[in-house]
Design a protein around this motif. Structure first.
Motif, PDB file in Angstrom:
ATOM      1  N   GLN A   6       0.830  -1.100   0.089  1.00  9.00           N
ATOM      2  CA  GLN A   6       0.107   0.028  -0.038  1.00  9.00           C
ATOM      3  C   GLN A   6       0.863   1.267   0.126  1.00  9.00           C
ATOM      4  OE1 GLN A   6      -2.332   0.421   3.521  1.00  9.00           O
ATOM      5  NE2 GLN A   6      -3.080   2.188   2.987  1.00  9.00           N
ATOM      6  N   PRO A   7       0.833   1.997  -1.017  1.00 11.88           N
ATOM      7  CA  PRO A   7       1.392   3.634  -0.981  1.00 11.88           C
ATOM      8  C   PRO A   7       0.954   4.214   0.049  1.00 11.88           C
ATOM      9  CG  PRO A   7      -0.065   3.281  -2.946  1.00 11.88           C
ATOM     10  CD  PRO A   7      -0.225   2.282  -2.091  1.00 11.88           C
ATOM     11  N   VAL A   8       2.057   5.151   0.599  1.00  9.03           N
ATOM     12  CA  VAL A   8       1.440   6.165   1.510  1.00  9.03           C
ATOM     13  C   VAL A   8       0.840   7.117   0.685  1.00  9.03           C
ATOM     14  CG1 VAL A   8       2.526   7.697   3.047  1.00  9.03           C
ATOM     15  CG2 VAL A   8       3.636   5.535   2.976  1.00  9.03           C
ATOM     16  N   SER A   9      -0.323   7.520   1.109  1.00 12.19           N
ATOM     17  CA  SER A   9      -0.813   8.641   0.246  1.00 12.19           C
ATOM     18  C   SER A   9      -1.093  10.028   0.907  1.00 12.19           C
ATOM     19  CB  SER A   9      -2.195   8.176  -0.014  1.00 12.19           C
ATOM     20  OG  SER A   9      -3.299   9.219  -0.627  1.00 12.19           O
ATOM     21  N   GLN A  10      -1.239  11.087   0.408  1.00 16.55           N
ATOM     22  CA  GLN A  10      -1.393  12.319   1.062  1.00 16.55           C
ATOM     23  C   GLN A  10      -2.872  12.429   1.761  1.00 16.55           C
ATOM     24  OE1 GLN A  10      -1.420  15.528  -2.021  1.00 16.55           O
ATOM     25  NE2 GLN A  10      -2.533  14.515  -3.224  1.00 16.55           N
ATOM     26  N   TYR A  11      -3.720  11.620   1.493  1.00 15.57           N
ATOM     27  CA  TYR A  11      -5.042  11.508   2.043  1.00 15.57           C
ATOM     28  C   TYR A  11      -5.209  10.691   2.935  1.00 15.57           C
ATOM     29  CZ  TYR A  11      -5.893  13.967  -2.275  1.00 15.57           C
ATOM     30  OH  TYR A  11      -5.667  14.982  -3.490  1.00 15.57           O
ATOM     31  N   ASP A  12      -4.037   9.496   3.294  1.00 15.34           N
ATOM     32  CA  ASP A  12      -4.194   8.690   4.200  1.00 15.34           C
ATOM     33  C   ASP A  12      -2.807   8.593   4.949  1.00 15.34           C
ATOM     34  OD1 ASP A  12      -4.974   6.546   6.123  1.00 15.34           O
ATOM     35  OD2 ASP A  12      -4.430   5.151   4.433  1.00 15.34           O
ATOM     36  N   MET A  13      -2.346   9.600   5.470  1.00 12.06           N
ATOM     37  CA  MET A  13      -1.018   9.674   6.006  1.00 12.06           C
ATOM     38  C   MET A  13      -1.168   9.029   7.503  1.00 12.06           C
ATOM     39  SD  MET A  13       1.839  12.467   5.301  1.00 12.06           S
ATOM     40  CE  MET A  13       1.392  12.851   3.745  1.00 12.06           C
ATOM     41  N   ARG A  14      -0.209   8.354   7.800  1.00 13.23           N
ATOM     42  CA  ARG A  14      -0.001   7.792   9.193  1.00 13.23           C
ATOM     43  C   ARG A  14       1.061   8.386   9.754  1.00 13.23           C
ATOM     44  NH1 ARG A  14      -2.167   2.001   7.281  1.00 13.23           N
ATOM     45  NH2 ARG A  14      -4.184   2.722   6.225  1.00 13.23           N
ATOM     46  N   THR A  37      10.687   6.224   9.332  1.00 11.99           N
ATOM     47  CA  THR A  37       9.450   6.610   9.934  1.00 11.99           C
ATOM     48  C   THR A  37       9.139   7.925   9.346  1.00 11.99           C
ATOM     49  OG1 THR A  37      10.415   5.723  12.156  1.00 11.99           O
ATOM     50  CG2 THR A  37       8.744   7.278  12.489  1.00 11.99           C
ATOM     51  N   LEU A  38       7.662   7.834   9.047  1.00  9.97           N
ATOM     52  CA  LEU A  38       6.846   9.001   8.718  1.00  9.97           C
ATOM     53  C   LEU A  38       6.767  10.159   9.718  1.00  9.97           C
ATOM     54  CD1 LEU A  38       5.423   9.835   6.258  1.00  9.97           C
ATOM     55  CD2 LEU A  38       3.402   8.639   6.975  1.00  9.97           C
ATOM     56  N   LYS A  39       7.379  11.189   9.638  1.00  9.56           N
ATOM     57  CA  LYS A  39       7.623  12.089  10.891  1.00  9.56           C
ATOM     58  C   LYS A  39       6.593  13.065  10.867  1.00  9.56           C
ATOM     59  CE  LYS A  39      10.812  11.784  13.383  1.00  9.56           C
ATOM     60  NZ  LYS A  39      10.988  11.058  14.631  1.00  9.56           N
ATOM     61  N   ARG A  40       6.338  13.634   9.669  1.00  4.37           N
ATOM     62  CA  ARG A  40       5.091  14.691   9.646  1.00  4.37           C
ATOM     63  C   ARG A  40       4.604  15.008   7.894  1.00  4.37           C
ATOM     64  NH1 ARG A  40       9.755  17.617  10.090  1.00  4.37           N
ATOM     65  NH2 ARG A  40      10.215  19.056   8.667  1.00  4.37           N
ATOM     66  N   GLU A  41       3.522  15.663   7.652  1.00  2.98           N
ATOM     67  CA  GLU A  41       3.187  16.073   6.577  1.00  2.98           C
ATOM     68  C   GLU A  41       4.093  16.994   5.859  1.00  2.98           C
ATOM     69  OE1 GLU A  41      -0.935  16.713   5.817  1.00  2.98           O
ATOM     70  OE2 GLU A  41      -1.430  15.417   7.257  1.00  2.98           O
ATOM     71  N   GLY A  42       4.466  16.914   4.627  1.00  2.00           N
ATOM     72  CA  GLY A  42       5.524  18.149   4.320  1.00  2.00           C
ATOM     73  C   GLY A  42       4.520  19.213   3.411  1.00  2.00           C
ATOM     74  N   GLU A  43       5.053  19.564   2.565  1.00  2.00           N
ATOM     75  CA  GLU A  43       4.219  20.665   1.394  1.00  2.00           C
ATOM     76  C   GLU A  43       3.139  19.487   1.028  1.00  2.00           C
ATOM     77  OE1 GLU A  43       6.365  21.346  -2.677  1.00  2.00           O
ATOM     78  OE2 GLU A  43       7.482  21.844  -0.719  1.00  2.00           O
ATOM     79  N   LEU A  44       2.322  20.296   0.256  1.00  2.00           N
ATOM     80  CA  LEU A  44       1.200  19.505  -0.417  1.00  2.00           C
ATOM     81  C   LEU A  44       1.607  18.196  -1.253  1.00  2.00           C
ATOM     82  CD1 LEU A  44      -2.052  19.429  -0.699  1.00  2.00           C
ATOM     83  CD2 LEU A  44      -1.696  20.823  -2.856  1.00  2.00           C
ATOM     84  N   GLY A  45       1.020  17.377  -0.867  1.00  2.00           N
ATOM     85  CA  GLY A  45       1.439  15.786  -1.557  1.00  2.00           C
ATOM     86  C   GLY A  45       2.749  15.243  -1.023  1.00  2.00           C
ATOM     87  N   MET A  46       3.266  15.720  -0.091  1.00  6.60           N
ATOM     88  CA  MET A  46       4.689  15.331   0.442  1.00  6.60           C
ATOM     89  C   MET A  46       4.547  14.688   1.670  1.00  6.60           C
ATOM     90  SD  MET A  46       6.569  16.094  -2.428  1.00  6.60           S
ATOM     91  CE  MET A  46       8.353  16.524  -1.932  1.00  6.60           C
ATOM     92  N   ALA A  47       5.678  14.065   2.108  1.00  6.49           N
ATOM     93  CA  ALA A  47       5.753  13.347   3.524  1.00  6.49           C
ATOM     94  C   ALA A  47       7.315  13.712   3.819  1.00  6.49           C
ATOM     95  CB  ALA A  47       5.277  11.790   3.448  1.00  6.49           C
ATOM     96  N   GLY A  65       1.691  11.285  -3.664  1.00 10.02           N
ATOM     97  CA  GLY A  65       0.543  11.637  -4.315  1.00 10.02           C
ATOM     98  C   GLY A  65       0.760  12.770  -5.470  1.00 10.02           C
ATOM     99  N   LYS A  66       1.594  13.722  -4.901  1.00  5.60           N
ATOM    100  CA  LYS A  66       2.032  15.079  -5.721  1.00  5.60           C
ATOM    101  C   LYS A  66       2.515  14.517  -7.002  1.00  5.60           C
ATOM    102  CE  LYS A  66       4.640  19.290  -5.632  1.00  5.60           C
ATOM    103  NZ  LYS A  66       5.414  19.897  -4.982  1.00  5.60           N
ATOM    104  N   ASP A  67       1.883  15.098  -8.078  1.00  7.40           N
ATOM    105  CA  ASP A  67       2.200  14.714  -9.391  1.00  7.40           C
ATOM    106  C   ASP A  67       1.934  13.460  -9.720  1.00  7.40           C
ATOM    107  OD1 ASP A  67       2.813  17.497  -9.915  1.00  7.40           O
ATOM    108  OD2 ASP A  67       4.961  16.748  -9.087  1.00  7.40           O
ATOM    109  N   ARG A  68       0.851  12.681  -9.084  1.00 10.19           N
ATOM    110  CA  ARG A  68       0.580  11.168  -9.047  1.00 10.19           C
ATOM    111  C   ARG A  68       1.774  10.305  -8.966  1.00 10.19           C
ATOM    112  NH1 ARG A  68      -3.540  11.177 -14.069  1.00 10.19           N
ATOM    113  NH2 ARG A  68      -5.187  12.603 -12.960  1.00 10.19           N
ATOM    114  N   VAL A  69       2.902  10.766  -7.983  1.00 12.73           N
ATOM    115  CA  VAL A  69       4.035  10.091  -7.893  1.00 12.73           C
ATOM    116  C   VAL A  69       4.071   9.370  -6.250  1.00 12.73           C
ATOM    117  CG1 VAL A  69       6.669  10.160  -7.615  1.00 12.73           C
ATOM    118  CG2 VAL A  69       5.380  11.253  -9.462  1.00 12.73           C
ATOM    119  N   TYR A  70       4.348   8.244  -5.970  1.00 10.25           N
ATOM    120  CA  TYR A  70       4.272   7.500  -4.759  1.00 10.25           C
ATOM    121  C   TYR A  70       5.426   6.961  -4.554  1.00 10.25           C
ATOM    122  CZ  TYR A  70      -0.606   8.616  -5.186  1.00 10.25           C
ATOM    123  OH  TYR A  70      -1.962   8.975  -5.140  1.00 10.25           O
ATOM    124  N   GLU A  71       6.372   7.743  -3.793  1.00 10.60           N
ATOM    125  CA  GLU A  71       7.760   7.351  -3.482  1.00 10.60           C
ATOM    126  C   GLU A  71       7.814   6.404  -2.310  1.00 10.60           C
ATOM    127  OE1 GLU A  71      10.593  10.604  -5.671  1.00 10.60           O
ATOM    128  OE2 GLU A  71       9.410  11.131  -3.418  1.00 10.60           O
TER     129      GLU A  71
END
Length: 158
Positions: A6-14, A37-47, A65-71
């Motif tokens: 499951q990709p990390v998504s800007q809409y479901d960031m844990r 470790t996912l520390k926080r949300e970054g700018e829009l569409g970034m983690a 999710g930014k530019d439809r890219v899931y890293e």
């Protein structure tokens, strides 16, 4: 059959969840073969992620999710050196490049090698093949993912 990574998504960031490089990860060995470790949300569409093995102040920002890219992918789904469970059911993972060796079905984890590879015994053919599971300084590829079995999910609840 849907596979379980499951990709990390800007809409479901844990925030606080463990992550590994995803399909679109194009940063060489920035993760150094470790879980992050996912520390926080970054700018829009970034983690923002901290990779285990790096200094605490070293944080990296990735597209989720930014530019439809899931890293990034959540850690609980891919098989790694750190969560290997002998006999666990598995399917192809996000870095799969082995054609139809799996018969597009399930197999079981058979053996862990110290070099960031493991052996899987495939149900359809009873053949045993070797695959990359990260954890090596030479690669950050995850060919194998746990089948959709919540009991094996160690980092994120489903």
């Amino acid at each position: 059959r849907e596979h379980c990574f499951q990709p990390v998504s800007q809409y479901d960031m844990r925030v606080g969840a463990q992550v590994v490089p995803g399909l679109d990860f194009d940063w060489d060995n920035q993760d150094q073969g470790h879980v992050g470790t996912l520390k926080r949300e970054g700018e829009l569409g970034m983690a923002v992620v901290h990779w285990r093995g790096r200094r605490q102040e070293e944080l990296f920002q990735y597209k989720v999710g930014k530019d439809r890219v899931y890293e990034l992918f959540y850690y609980c789904h891919v098989v790694t050196m750190h969560n290997f469970i002998k006999g666990a059911p598995v399917v192809r993972g996000p870095s799969w490049r082995w054609g139809n060796q799996d018969g597009n079905g399930e197999g079981v984890l058979d053996q862990l090698d110290a070099d960031g590879w493991c052996w899987v015994l495939w149900n359809h053919s009873r053949e045993r093949n070797r695959y990359r599971i990260g954890g090596s300084a030479s690669h950050s590829k995850y060919d194998i993912a746990y089948a959709d079995t919540p009991a094996f999910c160690t980092g994120v609840s489903q």
